[in-house]
Design a protein around this motif. Structure first.
Motif, mmCIF file in Angstrom:
data_model
loop_
_atom_site.group_PDB
_atom_site.id
_atom_site.type_symbol
_atom_site.label_atom_id
_atom_site.label_comp_id
_atom_site.label_asym_id
_atom_site.label_seq_id
_atom_site.Cartn_x
_atom_site.Cartn_y
_atom_site.Cartn_z
ATOM 1 N N THR A 1 0.863 -1.171 0.000
ATOM 2 C CA THR A 1 0.000 0.000 0.000
ATOM 3 C C THR A 1 0.899 1.221 0.000
ATOM 4 O O THR A 1 2.097 1.129 0.286
ATOM 5 C CB THR A 1 -0.941 0.031 1.218
ATOM 6 O OG1 THR A 1 -0.161 0.071 2.406
ATOM 7 C CG2 THR A 1 -1.858 -1.177 1.237
ATOM 8 N N VAL A 2 0.328 2.364 -0.307
ATOM 9 C CA VAL A 2 1.087 3.599 -0.397
ATOM 10 C C VAL A 2 0.558 4.606 0.598
ATOM 11 O O VAL A 2 -0.651 4.782 0.737
ATOM 12 C CB VAL A 2 0.993 4.195 -1.830
ATOM 13 C CG1 VAL A 2 1.623 5.561 -1.893
ATOM 14 C CG2 VAL A 2 1.637 3.262 -2.826
ATOM 15 N N GLN A 3 1.470 5.250 1.289
ATOM 16 C CA GLN A 3 1.151 6.424 2.107
ATOM 17 C C GLN A 3 1.923 7.585 1.491
ATOM 18 O O GLN A 3 3.117 7.467 1.232
ATOM 19 C CB GLN A 3 1.585 6.224 3.559
ATOM 20 C CG GLN A 3 1.468 7.501 4.392
ATOM 21 C CD GLN A 3 1.772 7.265 5.844
ATOM 22 O OE1 GLN A 3 0.933 6.731 6.546
ATOM 23 N NE2 GLN A 3 2.943 7.658 6.292
ATOM 24 N N VAL A 4 1.247 8.681 1.242
ATOM 25 C CA VAL A 4 1.893 9.877 0.713
ATOM 26 C C VAL A 4 2.219 10.769 1.900
ATOM 27 O O VAL A 4 1.327 11.129 2.677
ATOM 28 C CB VAL A 4 0.984 10.607 -0.293
ATOM 29 C CG1 VAL A 4 1.637 11.887 -0.778
ATOM 30 C CG2 VAL A 4 0.639 9.690 -1.460
ATOM 31 N N THR A 5 3.486 11.123 2.070
ATOM 32 C CA THR A 5 3.927 11.951 3.187
ATOM 33 C C THR A 5 4.241 13.351 2.684
ATOM 34 O O THR A 5 4.929 13.511 1.675
ATOM 35 C CB THR A 5 5.153 11.328 3.871
ATOM 36 O OG1 THR A 5 4.780 10.027 4.346
ATOM 37 C CG2 THR A 5 5.626 12.171 5.041
ATOM 38 N N VAL A 6 3.741 14.346 3.408
ATOM 39 C CA VAL A 6 3.918 15.744 3.032
ATOM 40 C C VAL A 6 4.625 16.478 4.167
ATOM 41 O O VAL A 6 4.150 16.475 5.303
ATOM 42 C CB VAL A 6 2.557 16.412 2.747
ATOM 43 C CG1 VAL A 6 2.727 17.873 2.376
ATOM 44 C CG2 VAL A 6 1.797 15.645 1.668
ATOM 45 N N ASP A 7 5.759 17.112 3.856
ATOM 46 C CA ASP A 7 6.420 18.000 4.816
ATOM 47 C C ASP A 7 5.672 19.330 4.801
ATOM 48 O O ASP A 7 5.338 19.844 3.724
ATOM 49 C CB ASP A 7 7.874 18.246 4.415
ATOM 50 C CG ASP A 7 8.745 17.003 4.547
ATOM 51 O OD1 ASP A 7 8.297 16.018 5.170
ATOM 52 O OD2 ASP A 7 9.870 17.031 4.022
ATOM 53 N N CYS A 8 5.424 19.904 5.987
ATOM 54 C CA CYS A 8 4.641 21.131 6.040
ATOM 55 C C CYS A 8 4.888 21.867 7.360
ATOM 56 O O CYS A 8 5.556 21.347 8.249
ATOM 57 C CB CYS A 8 3.159 20.827 5.882
ATOM 58 S SG CYS A 8 2.477 19.687 7.114
ATOM 59 N N SER A 9 4.323 23.057 7.466
ATOM 60 C CA SER A 9 4.478 23.817 8.710
ATOM 61 C C SER A 9 3.290 23.639 9.653
ATOM 62 O O SER A 9 3.441 23.761 10.859
ATOM 63 C CB SER A 9 4.701 25.306 8.408
ATOM 64 O OG SER A 9 3.576 25.849 7.773
ATOM 65 N N ASP A 10 2.097 23.350 9.123
ATOM 66 C CA ASP A 10 0.893 23.214 9.947
ATOM 67 C C ASP A 10 0.164 21.925 9.563
ATOM 68 O O ASP A 10 -0.775 21.946 8.761
ATOM 69 C CB ASP A 10 -0.008 24.438 9.757
ATOM 70 C CG ASP A 10 -1.179 24.484 10.720
ATOM 71 O OD1 ASP A 10 -1.492 23.461 11.366
ATOM 72 O OD2 ASP A 10 -1.798 25.563 10.811
ATOM 73 N N PRO A 11 0.604 20.789 10.119
ATOM 74 C CA PRO A 11 0.018 19.502 9.728
ATOM 75 C C PRO A 11 -1.494 19.416 9.883
ATOM 76 O O PRO A 11 -2.184 18.907 9.001
ATOM 77 C CB PRO A 11 0.722 18.496 10.643
ATOM 78 C CG PRO A 11 2.044 19.125 10.931
ATOM 79 C CD PRO A 11 1.735 20.603 11.050
ATOM 80 N N ARG A 12 -2.033 19.914 10.987
ATOM 81 C CA ARG A 12 -3.481 19.788 11.207
ATOM 82 C C ARG A 12 -4.260 20.553 10.139
ATOM 83 O O ARG A 12 -5.199 20.033 9.540
ATOM 84 C CB ARG A 12 -3.844 20.276 12.613
ATOM 85 C CG ARG A 12 -5.324 20.252 12.946
ATOM 86 C CD ARG A 12 -5.865 18.816 12.952
ATOM 87 N NE ARG A 12 -7.290 18.794 13.165
ATOM 88 C CZ ARG A 12 -7.875 18.228 14.199
ATOM 89 N NH1 ARG A 12 -7.167 17.619 15.116
ATOM 90 N NH2 ARG A 12 -9.174 18.248 14.307
ATOM 91 N N ALA A 13 -3.869 21.804 9.894
ATOM 92 C CA ALA A 13 -4.590 22.616 8.909
ATOM 93 C C ALA A 13 -4.482 22.011 7.514
ATOM 94 O O ALA A 13 -5.463 21.969 6.764
ATOM 95 C CB ALA A 13 -4.069 24.050 8.917
ATOM 96 N N LEU A 14 -3.292 21.527 7.143
ATOM 97 C CA LEU A 14 -3.134 20.965 5.808
ATOM 98 C C LEU A 14 -3.902 19.651 5.670
ATOM 99 O O LEU A 14 -4.498 19.379 4.620
ATOM 100 C CB LEU A 14 -1.651 20.775 5.474
ATOM 101 C CG LEU A 14 -1.323 20.741 3.990
ATOM 102 C CD1 LEU A 14 -1.841 21.965 3.243
ATOM 103 C CD2 LEU A 14 0.166 20.594 3.776
#
Length: 144
Positions: A5-18
């Motif tokens: 399976t695939v999980q897409v991981t995103v680096d960000c400053s506000d994880p909850r909002a994104l």
């Protein structure tokens, strides 16, 4: 070989909002909170302040699409993505009908905090037309 399976991981400053943005874009939901917690807010309150809002995730409620995982990083996004998501907003549609559906979805997503980059008109034989967008943290994605 075992299926993957695939999980897409995103680096960000506000994880909850994104993650909230992407839940609204894709019709995804937050996974259940960890055992012993009634909500993610209750779990977050149990963490040291420096770990609050350091991670978030959203999942396809039907279990078909990939899980999205958002992790907080200190540095801002500075260049074009080398990898992006195509949000299939008009599968099976062609020509003007397709572009009207993409424009309607672009308008909805702008209301959620996305921004529009550019529209690519249909150009047979290889391109059906699409709209390039950015999420609230500037990550490019396409409405396809």
């Amino acid at each position: 070989m075992t299926a993957r399976t695939v999980q897409v991981t995103v680096d960000c400053s506000d994880p909850r909002a994104l993650s909230e943005f992407w839940c609204a874009v894709l019709g995804y939901v937050f996974p259940p909170p960890p055992p012993g917690f009634e909500s993610w807010d209750a779990f977050s309150a149990s963490l040291p302040p420096e770990l609050r809002n350091s991670r978030s995730a959203c999942e396809d409620p039907d279990g078909v699409g990939p899980r999205l995982f958002f992790q907080q990083v200190p540095e801002p996004k500075v260049a074009k993505n080398r990898f992006h998501l195509d949000v299939r907003a008009a599968p099976g549609l062609e020509g003007g009908e397709r572009m009207r559906a993409l424009e309607a979805e672009a308008t909805r997503l702008i209301g959620l905090g996305a921004s529009r980059v550019e529209r690519h008109e249909p150009a047979p034989p290889m391109q059906a037309g699409h709209v390039v967008m950015r999420d609230p943290e500037g990550n490019e994605f396409c409405l396809d």
